[in-house]
Design a protein around this motif. Sequence first.
Motif, mmCIF file in Angstrom:
data_model
loop_
_atom_site.group_PDB
_atom_site.id
_atom_site.type_symbol
_atom_site.label_atom_id
_atom_site.label_comp_id
_atom_site.label_asym_id
_atom_site.label_seq_id
_atom_site.Cartn_x
_atom_site.Cartn_y
_atom_site.Cartn_z
ATOM 1 N N ASN A 146 62.092 61.605 43.185
ATOM 2 C CA ASN A 146 60.751 61.532 42.601
ATOM 3 C C ASN A 146 59.974 62.818 42.864
ATOM 4 O O ASN A 146 59.289 63.334 41.977
ATOM 5 C CB ASN A 146 59.994 60.321 43.144
ATOM 6 N N TRP A 147 60.075 63.343 44.097
ATOM 7 C CA TRP A 147 59.413 64.606 44.433
ATOM 8 C C TRP A 147 59.933 65.721 43.521
ATOM 9 O O TRP A 147 59.155 66.513 42.977
ATOM 10 C CB TRP A 147 59.653 64.944 45.910
ATOM 11 N N ALA A 148 61.262 65.760 43.333
ATOM 12 C CA ALA A 148 61.870 66.803 42.495
ATOM 13 C C ALA A 148 61.440 66.653 41.040
ATOM 14 O O ALA A 148 61.160 67.655 40.358
ATOM 15 C CB ALA A 148 63.391 66.747 42.611
ATOM 16 N N GLY A 149 61.361 65.428 40.549
ATOM 17 C CA GLY A 149 60.929 65.203 39.174
ATOM 18 C C GLY A 149 59.486 65.626 38.957
ATOM 19 O O GLY A 149 59.140 66.204 37.925
ATOM 20 N N ASP A 150 58.639 65.359 39.945
ATOM 21 C CA ASP A 150 57.245 65.783 39.876
ATOM 22 C C ASP A 150 57.146 67.301 39.901
ATOM 23 O O ASP A 150 56.419 67.915 39.112
ATOM 24 C CB ASP A 150 56.460 65.169 41.038
ATOM 25 N N ARG A 151 57.890 67.912 40.802
ATOM 26 C CA ARG A 151 57.884 69.382 40.914
ATOM 27 C C ARG A 151 58.389 70.015 39.624
ATOM 28 O O ARG A 151 57.835 71.014 39.150
ATOM 29 C CB ARG A 151 58.737 69.805 42.107
ATOM 30 N N ALA A 152 59.443 69.428 39.038
ATOM 31 C CA ALA A 152 59.980 69.941 37.774
ATOM 32 C C ALA A 152 58.933 69.814 36.667
ATOM 33 O O ALA A 152 58.728 70.752 35.889
ATOM 34 C CB ALA A 152 61.258 69.183 37.407
ATOM 35 N N CYS A 153 58.267 68.676 36.614
ATOM 36 C CA CYS A 153 57.225 68.470 35.609
ATOM 37 C C CYS A 153 56.108 69.502 35.766
ATOM 38 O O CYS A 153 55.676 70.125 34.795
ATOM 39 C CB CYS A 153 56.680 67.053 35.748
ATOM 40 N N ARG A 154 55.671 69.723 36.994
ATOM 41 C CA ARG A 154 54.594 70.692 37.254
ATOM 42 C C ARG A 154 55.026 72.124 36.922
ATOM 43 O O ARG A 154 54.189 72.973 36.659
ATOM 44 C CB ARG A 154 54.144 70.607 38.703
ATOM 45 N N ARG A 212 58.787 63.941 35.413
ATOM 46 C CA ARG A 212 57.534 63.201 35.266
ATOM 47 C C ARG A 212 56.738 63.244 36.555
ATOM 48 O O ARG A 212 57.298 63.396 37.640
ATOM 49 C CB ARG A 212 57.812 61.771 34.854
ATOM 50 N N PRO A 213 55.429 63.072 36.421
ATOM 51 C CA PRO A 213 54.601 63.062 37.629
ATOM 52 C C PRO A 213 54.946 61.862 38.502
ATOM 53 O O PRO A 213 55.327 60.806 38.010
ATOM 54 C CB PRO A 213 53.170 62.963 37.102
ATOM 55 N N ALA A 214 54.836 62.064 39.794
ATOM 56 C CA ALA A 214 55.112 60.984 40.748
ATOM 57 C C ALA A 214 54.343 61.260 42.026
ATOM 58 O O ALA A 214 54.158 62.409 42.420
ATOM 59 C CB ALA A 214 56.607 60.906 41.042
ATOM 60 N N GLU A 215 53.904 60.207 42.649
ATOM 61 C CA GLU A 215 53.305 60.320 43.970
ATOM 62 C C GLU A 215 54.436 60.543 44.973
ATOM 63 O O GLU A 215 55.486 59.922 44.873
ATOM 64 C CB GLU A 215 52.541 59.047 44.320
ATOM 65 N N SER A 216 54.222 61.407 45.910
ATOM 66 C CA SER A 216 55.239 61.690 46.917
ATOM 67 C C SER A 216 54.875 61.009 48.230
ATOM 68 O O SER A 216 53.708 60.967 48.618
ATOM 69 C CB SER A 216 55.351 63.200 47.145
ATOM 70 N N SER A 217 55.889 60.500 48.882
ATOM 71 C CA SER A 217 55.670 59.917 50.204
ATOM 72 C C SER A 217 55.743 60.986 51.293
ATOM 73 O O SER A 217 55.569 60.682 52.463
ATOM 74 C CB SER A 217 56.706 58.821 50.469
ATOM 75 N N PHE A 218 56.004 62.229 50.885
ATOM 76 C CA PHE A 218 56.117 63.337 51.835
ATOM 77 C C PHE A 218 54.824 64.138 51.878
ATOM 78 O O PHE A 218 54.172 64.326 50.853
ATOM 79 C CB PHE A 218 57.254 64.292 51.438
ATOM 80 N N ARG A 219 54.502 64.643 53.035
ATOM 81 C CA ARG A 219 53.450 65.662 53.119
ATOM 82 C C ARG A 219 54.114 66.972 52.724
ATOM 83 O O ARG A 219 55.025 67.442 53.403
ATOM 84 C CB ARG A 219 52.887 65.724 54.537
ATOM 85 N N ASP A 220 53.696 67.530 51.620
ATOM 86 C CA ASP A 220 54.366 68.679 51.008
ATOM 87 C C ASP A 220 53.850 69.990 51.604
ATOM 88 O O ASP A 220 52.706 70.368 51.382
ATOM 89 C CB ASP A 220 54.149 68.652 49.503
#
Length: 191
Positions: free
Chosen positions: A107-115, A169-177
């Motif tokens: 999910n983090w990777a998909g969000d990063r790719a989208c951004r 796609r955008p996604a909320e991350s459970s990680f502190r980035d």
Amino acid sequence: MIIENATPNDLGRLLAFREEAAAWLSALGSDQWRRPYPADRLLKTIESGTVFMVRDRGVTAATITLTEEAEDGLWTVDELSEPSMFVNKLTVARTHSGRDIGGSLLNWAGDRACRAGASWLRLDAWTTNDALQRYYLSHGFEHVRTVREGGAVNGGPRVSGWLAQRPARPAESSFRDLTLAPKPVSCAPDL
């Protein structure tokens, strides 16, 4: 948990991750990752800024490589013309298995790719690892095709040619980035 860029100091841990994963896979009957990964190649990917580490209270829990570069011979010219990012070497420490950290990383990777403006998050998986393929399918990826020929040496059999993708796609991350790459503020949500 935090996610941050890997540094050259992480090289030993990343190599150990791969050995740990290979031993676990071997115990399950898989031949995936039996050959040691060349340390010099891994160091180059670390230095390129595409390797990320998940840390849980100072302990390395997982790693993922996310790049704009596709492995040669897998994706068609038309597919490569679509903005995409590619997941590689997703590995979770056995001490942290069962928590779906891998799903959170996807999910983090998909969000990063989208951004980054990508339309697709893509990957190639081991052609004989059915469990891994089912894992990716259960996380929203669709199988595109399996490439069995055109390996790195003499065009022989390819061991990691099961191709899959899902929309970035955008996604909320459970990680502190804490990653270094700048993140544009806009990312089109799914309609």
